[in-house]
Design a protein around this motif. Sequence first.
Motif, PDB file in Angstrom:
ATOM      1  N   VAL A  22       3.287  -1.043  -9.359  1.00 58.73           N
ATOM      2  CA  VAL A  22       2.731  -2.403  -9.276  1.00 58.73           C
ATOM      3  C   VAL A  22       2.708  -3.067 -10.651  1.00 58.73           C
ATOM      4  N   PRO A 152      -2.704   3.014  -7.549  1.00 61.10           N
ATOM      5  CA  PRO A 152      -1.241   3.022  -7.512  1.00 61.10           C
ATOM      6  C   PRO A 152      -0.625   4.340  -7.973  1.00 61.10           C
ATOM      7  N   ILE A 311      -0.597  -3.447  -3.202  1.00 63.42           N
ATOM      8  CA  ILE A 311      -0.084  -2.078  -3.354  1.00 63.42           C
ATOM      9  C   ILE A 311       0.530  -1.609  -2.042  1.00 63.42           C
ATOM     10  N   GLU A 314       3.867  -3.080  -1.701  1.00 60.85           N
ATOM     11  CA  GLU A 314       4.839  -2.517  -2.642  1.00 60.85           C
ATOM     12  C   GLU A 314       5.384  -1.175  -2.165  1.00 60.85           C
TER      13      GLU A 314
END
Length: 359
Positions: A22, A152, A311, A314
């Motif tokens: 991220v 993340p 997140i 992603e």
Amino acid sequence: MWRTLLAALLGGALFKLVHAPVPWLLGPMIAVLIGSNVRSGLFLWPGQLRNAGMIIVGYTIGLSLTKEALKEMSYQLPTMLLMIVLLLSFCAGIAFLVSKLSKSDFKTALLGSVPGGLTQVIALAEETEGVNLTVVTVTQVIRLMMIIVCVPFLVFNPYFGLAEHNSAAALSMPAGTPAGWSGFFPDVLPFAAASVVCAVLGNRVRFPTAYLLGPALITAIMQLSGLHGPALPSLLIDAAQLMIGAYVGLLLKPQQLTDKVRTISLAVGSGALLLAGSWGFAALLTQLHAVSVPTALLSLAPGGMDQMGIIAHEIDADLSMVAGYQLFRTFFIFFAVPPLLRMLFAYSRSRAGQAKEQP
């Protein structure tokens, strides 16, 4: 503002260069945090830009709330309630431990540990007599930043067994990421107009996290009515991350603390415990439902829905499930927790008054 934008762009580019997870959220956040504390007073980021980023993320979340996804979420309502009760009980335990270790009042420690939205917890702290507002703010911001930074790296860790990904290419290019702007205009215009209007109106009527939930809900409603919203180009997703990351980076101001070492150490320790507890609850959720660990962790991580949604997007996690759990926790904490805390604090005051009256 331009100085802040330059720092955010440099931070995002650096994190992108080193393949950090991220990058356009973490890079701007850390760069602005460092810059604003090294040169205090020289950085500014309007809240309107953060709100614009949240509208973009809210639209993305709304796209994931399809009829099938909402039906699946309705089956999980008892599990959602169980998880939020477990998480809040765990937070109360952390607050009790922090109050004993720091020899501070339990009310301040409890409000610093509640996994709610930063704005509403600070507003509640301002209304509560005897609470150290600075400690609550710093504790909440440090916890939020730890979650944004650590989650993340946890979900990208190969030891978690990312069920949604079978190759490095999947990590670099999520399945839902569009190739470009083809077909984006003019299909997005009615969704954009409705999202902005609902965000502004929701904020005026004090709807919780209106700039995120307003666009998410109206997008979901428009989709259920038969309209189809286009997926966002990756450039807009990156821009939304930057706008939110730069704002969060300006929140933490350690120079305002009187006992910096103790307060920050306890905030970091309680944040680590909360992350560990969320990890444990995520493992329990994977046993109750057929979901991957990253999806479960993002569903239960006590961060903001905007950051967890970014997140989830992603890594191509189950965004509808993440949004459903985060949405349920947001409403529960917004509507149920403040009255419960007020009742608890009133009860403790009455007990303290009775103890003083006794000879």
